[in-house]
Motif scaffolding. Structure first.
Motif, PDB file in Angstrom:
ATOM      1  N   ALA A 172       8.879  13.147 -12.878  1.00 46.57           N
ATOM      2  CA  ALA A 172       8.736  11.905 -12.080  1.00 46.57           C
ATOM      3  C   ALA A 172       9.782  12.344 -10.825  1.00 46.57           C
ATOM      4  N   VAL A 173      10.521  13.261 -10.754  1.00 50.91           N
ATOM      5  CA  VAL A 173      11.557  13.526  -9.653  1.00 50.91           C
ATOM      6  C   VAL A 173      10.907  15.034  -8.840  1.00 50.91           C
ATOM      7  N   THR A 174      10.606  14.772  -7.812  1.00 46.45           N
ATOM      8  CA  THR A 174      10.144  16.119  -6.911  1.00 46.45           C
ATOM      9  C   THR A 174      11.284  16.797  -6.321  1.00 46.45           C
ATOM     10  N   LEU A 175      11.316  18.307  -6.275  1.00 52.09           N
ATOM     11  CA  LEU A 175      12.644  18.731  -5.686  1.00 52.09           C
ATOM     12  C   LEU A 175      12.110  19.472  -4.520  1.00 52.09           C
ATOM     13  N   THR A 194       0.853  -1.307  -0.024  1.00 57.65           N
ATOM     14  CA  THR A 194       0.028  -0.069   0.012  1.00 57.65           C
ATOM     15  C   THR A 194       0.920   1.198   0.003  1.00 57.65           C
ATOM     16  N   GLY A 195       0.727   2.153  -1.031  1.00 52.39           N
ATOM     17  CA  GLY A 195       1.206   3.275  -1.070  1.00 52.39           C
ATOM     18  C   GLY A 195       2.682   3.307  -1.737  1.00 52.39           C
ATOM     19  N   PRO A 196       3.186   4.287  -2.165  1.00 51.40           N
ATOM     20  CA  PRO A 196       4.283   4.364  -3.030  1.00 51.40           C
ATOM     21  C   PRO A 196       5.663   3.788  -2.306  1.00 51.40           C
ATOM     22  N   VAL A 197       6.576   3.357  -2.996  1.00 56.09           N
ATOM     23  CA  VAL A 197       7.963   3.094  -2.566  1.00 56.09           C
ATOM     24  C   VAL A 197       8.719   4.365  -2.873  1.00 56.09           C
ATOM     25  N   LYS A 198       9.387   5.050  -1.775  1.00 56.05           N
ATOM     26  CA  LYS A 198       9.710   6.370  -1.727  1.00 56.05           C
ATOM     27  C   LYS A 198      11.165   6.423  -1.624  1.00 56.05           C
ATOM     28  N   ILE A 199      11.867   7.265  -2.460  1.00 55.39           N
ATOM     29  CA  ILE A 199      13.358   7.083  -2.376  1.00 55.39           C
ATOM     30  C   ILE A 199      13.744   8.375  -2.323  1.00 55.39           C
ATOM     31  N   LEU A 200      14.771   8.962  -1.478  1.00 58.64           N
ATOM     32  CA  LEU A 200      15.264  10.357  -1.335  1.00 58.64           C
ATOM     33  C   LEU A 200      16.677  10.639  -1.618  1.00 58.64           C
ATOM     34  N   SER A 201      16.956  11.437  -2.398  1.00 60.89           N
ATOM     35  CA  SER A 201      18.513  11.857  -2.525  1.00 60.89           C
ATOM     36  C   SER A 201      18.593  13.309  -1.930  1.00 60.89           C
ATOM     37  N   LEU A 202      19.504  13.312  -0.916  1.00 58.71           N
ATOM     38  CA  LEU A 202      19.931  14.241   0.000  1.00 58.71           C
ATOM     39  C   LEU A 202      21.091  14.393   0.422  1.00 58.71           C
ATOM     40  N   HIS A 248      12.230  11.828  -4.790  1.00 61.10           N
ATOM     41  CA  HIS A 248      12.404  13.166  -4.418  1.00 61.10           C
ATOM     42  C   HIS A 248      13.929  13.443  -4.293  1.00 61.10           C
ATOM     43  N   GLY A 249      14.147  14.655  -4.476  1.00 60.61           N
ATOM     44  CA  GLY A 249      15.595  15.133  -4.508  1.00 60.61           C
ATOM     45  C   GLY A 249      15.432  16.519  -3.365  1.00 60.61           C
ATOM     46  N   ALA A 250      16.490  16.584  -2.676  1.00 65.66           N
ATOM     47  CA  ALA A 250      16.654  17.938  -1.851  1.00 65.66           C
ATOM     48  C   ALA A 250      17.659  18.317  -1.609  1.00 65.66           C
ATOM     49  N   ASP A 251      17.937  19.515  -1.300  1.00 63.14           N
ATOM     50  CA  ASP A 251      19.045  20.123  -1.135  1.00 63.14           C
ATOM     51  C   ASP A 251      18.894  21.632  -0.447  1.00 63.14           C
ATOM     52  N   ILE A 252      20.032  22.191   0.337  1.00 64.25           N
ATOM     53  CA  ILE A 252      20.218  23.432   0.787  1.00 64.25           C
ATOM     54  C   ILE A 252      20.368  24.552  -0.168  1.00 64.25           C
ATOM     55  N   ASP A 253      20.768  24.277  -1.432  1.00 67.83           N
ATOM     56  CA  ASP A 253      21.176  25.281  -2.376  1.00 67.83           C
ATOM     57  C   ASP A 253      20.133  25.652  -3.139  1.00 67.83           C
ATOM     58  N   SER A 254      19.711  26.728  -3.430  1.00 71.61           N
ATOM     59  CA  SER A 254      18.615  26.910  -4.274  1.00 71.61           C
ATOM     60  C   SER A 254      18.936  26.977  -5.644  1.00 71.61           C
ATOM     61  N   GLU A 255      20.337  27.448  -6.051  1.00 66.05           N
ATOM     62  CA  GLU A 255      20.793  27.547  -7.338  1.00 66.05           C
ATOM     63  C   GLU A 255      21.008  26.106  -7.841  1.00 66.05           C
ATOM     64  N   VAL A 256      21.323  25.214  -7.254  1.00 69.04           N
ATOM     65  CA  VAL A 256      21.636  23.992  -7.788  1.00 69.04           C
ATOM     66  C   VAL A 256      20.363  23.146  -8.171  1.00 69.04           C
ATOM     67  N   LEU A 257      19.076  23.450  -7.239  1.00 69.72           N
ATOM     68  CA  LEU A 257      17.885  22.816  -7.332  1.00 69.72           C
ATOM     69  C   LEU A 257      17.127  23.580  -8.656  1.00 69.72           C
ATOM     70  N   ASP A 258      17.502  24.664  -8.970  1.00 66.03           N
ATOM     71  CA  ASP A 258      17.051  25.347 -10.558  1.00 66.03           C
ATOM     72  C   ASP A 258      17.640  24.514 -11.223  1.00 66.03           C
ATOM     73  N   LYS A 259      18.946  24.242 -11.263  1.00 67.08           N
ATOM     74  CA  LYS A 259      19.744  23.462 -12.347  1.00 67.08           C
ATOM     75  C   LYS A 259      19.292  22.113 -12.427  1.00 67.08           C
ATOM     76  N   ALA A 260      18.844  21.512 -11.014  1.00 66.54           N
ATOM     77  CA  ALA A 260      18.314  20.202 -11.035  1.00 66.54           C
ATOM     78  C   ALA A 260      16.979  20.210 -12.032  1.00 66.54           C
ATOM     79  N   ALA A 261      16.264  21.139 -11.837  1.00 67.50           N
ATOM     80  CA  ALA A 261      14.806  21.280 -12.477  1.00 67.50           C
ATOM     81  C   ALA A 261      14.975  21.393 -13.987  1.00 67.50           C
ATOM     82  N   HIS A 262      15.847  22.215 -14.516  1.00 63.96           N
ATOM     83  CA  HIS A 262      16.064  22.298 -15.718  1.00 63.96           C
ATOM     84  C   HIS A 262      16.700  21.149 -16.372  1.00 63.96           C
ATOM     85  N   ALA A 263      17.687  20.401 -15.602  1.00 62.50           N
ATOM     86  CA  ALA A 263      18.348  19.015 -15.946  1.00 62.50           C
ATOM     87  C   ALA A 263      18.937  18.911 -17.353  1.00 62.50           C
ATOM     88  N   SER A 264      19.940  20.208 -17.524  1.00 59.90           N
ATOM     89  CA  SER A 264      20.617  20.160 -18.634  1.00 59.90           C
ATOM     90  C   SER A 264      22.112  19.824 -18.422  1.00 59.90           C
TER      91      SER A 264
END
Length: 290
Positions: free
Chosen positions: A203-206, A114-122, A152-168
């Motif tokens: 498919a990746v939530t930041l 029941t419920g998803p398998v949840k994986i976090l990268s932090l 899910h991905g999480a980080d303290i740095d807002s700039e790298v999260l912006d780059k992760a969202a763009h994923a280039s």
């Protein structure tokens, strides 16, 4: 005495001490004297990016006012984000061969889970790690069509999260990605760069979070697998223990924590159970643990 009256001239010993104490209290990250040059250069950049013309005025504004943008700029400057796709992939091997089968078994098996398998990268940095997890699952996990998975991905740095969202990404990040995967899951965007396809990006939530922030980490719960690699080495004993407790709280009972190859939870906290897999050590939250 080194002058602190103008940007670019460096900090006095007293100013350096005051600054590292402040940054430690806000983030849990401690810089010793060996990092002095690195810290001086990054603070100089922050002062130059601000409306203030001296370290003293900039630091006073940072401490005395609600300057969240200034603090975030500071964090972005002082955190190191070195990563690439499929890094330390023996731990992904362990996830596929042992950890995920154990998770499915412990949660009732296929058809009963029941419920998803949840994986976090932090910390997830610029996104290579969570996208690597997605690629390995899509290409190599035989249950991917039968199980709902959240990454899910999480980080303290807002700039790298912006780059992760763009994923280039460029050649250095992609050096270990098989060409067939590059053709299948990436789109060329010119200048030797490739962007992860929209289906995988969506498919990746930041999230932006500090692993040492206990209040903020309470939002992270019931993860089956957490990758927290090569970050605890930047913390002192107290911050490492706080981070370990927050990661413990984010895991489902029986869940698995992967650390970097040079890190050991046994030196930080006894709350996890070390489990030896063929690929190496992983740490579990004991079942029944509150």
């Amino acid at each position: 005495m080194v002058s602190t009256t103008a940007a670019g001239t460096g900090l006095s010993d007293a100013d350096f001490t005051r600054f590292v104490e402040y940054f430690y209290k806000r983030t849990g990250i401690h810089f010793n004297a060996g990092k002095r040059y690195f810290v001086d250069k990054r603070i100089d950049t922050c002062v130059r990016n601000s409306p203030y013309d001296t370290f003293t005025s900039w630091f006073a504004a940072l401490r005395m006012s609600d300057k969240s943008a200034m603090l975030q700029d500071l964090i972005n400057q002082l955190t190191v984000n070195e990563t690439y796709f499929l890094r330390e992939d023996y731990q992904f091997d362990a996830m596929l061969s042992t950890v995920l089968p154990n998770v499915l078994r412990d949660r009732g098996g296929i058809g009963r889970i029941t419920g998803p398998v949840k994986i976090l990268s932090l910390p997830c940095s610029t996104g290579e790690e969570p996208y690597s997890i997605a690629l390995r699952l899509l290409e190599e996990w035989d249950q991917i069509d039968n199980v709902d998975v959240e990454i899910h991905g999480a980080d303290i740095d807002s700039e790298v999260l912006d780059k992760a969202a763009h994923a280039s990404y460029g050649e250095r990040s992609l050096q270990r990605v098989p060409k067939s995967w590059l053709n299948k899951y990436f789109t060329s965007v010119g200048a030797g760069r490739y962007q992860v396809d929209e289906g995988i990006r969506s498919a990746v939530t930041l999230h932006r979070v500090n692993v040492c922030d206990t209040a903020a980490m309470r939002a992270f719960r019931d993860y089956d697998v957490i990758y927290c690699r090569n970050v605890l080495i930047y913390f002192d004993e107290l911050s490492s223990r706080r981070a370990a407790e927050n990661l413990f709280g984010a895991l489902r009972p029986g869940g698995y924590l992967f650390l970097g190859h040079s890190e050991s939870m046994s030196r930080i906290s006894p709350i996890f159970t070390p489990t030896r897999l063929p690929e190496g050590i992983v740490y579990q939250r004991p079942t029944g643990a509150n």
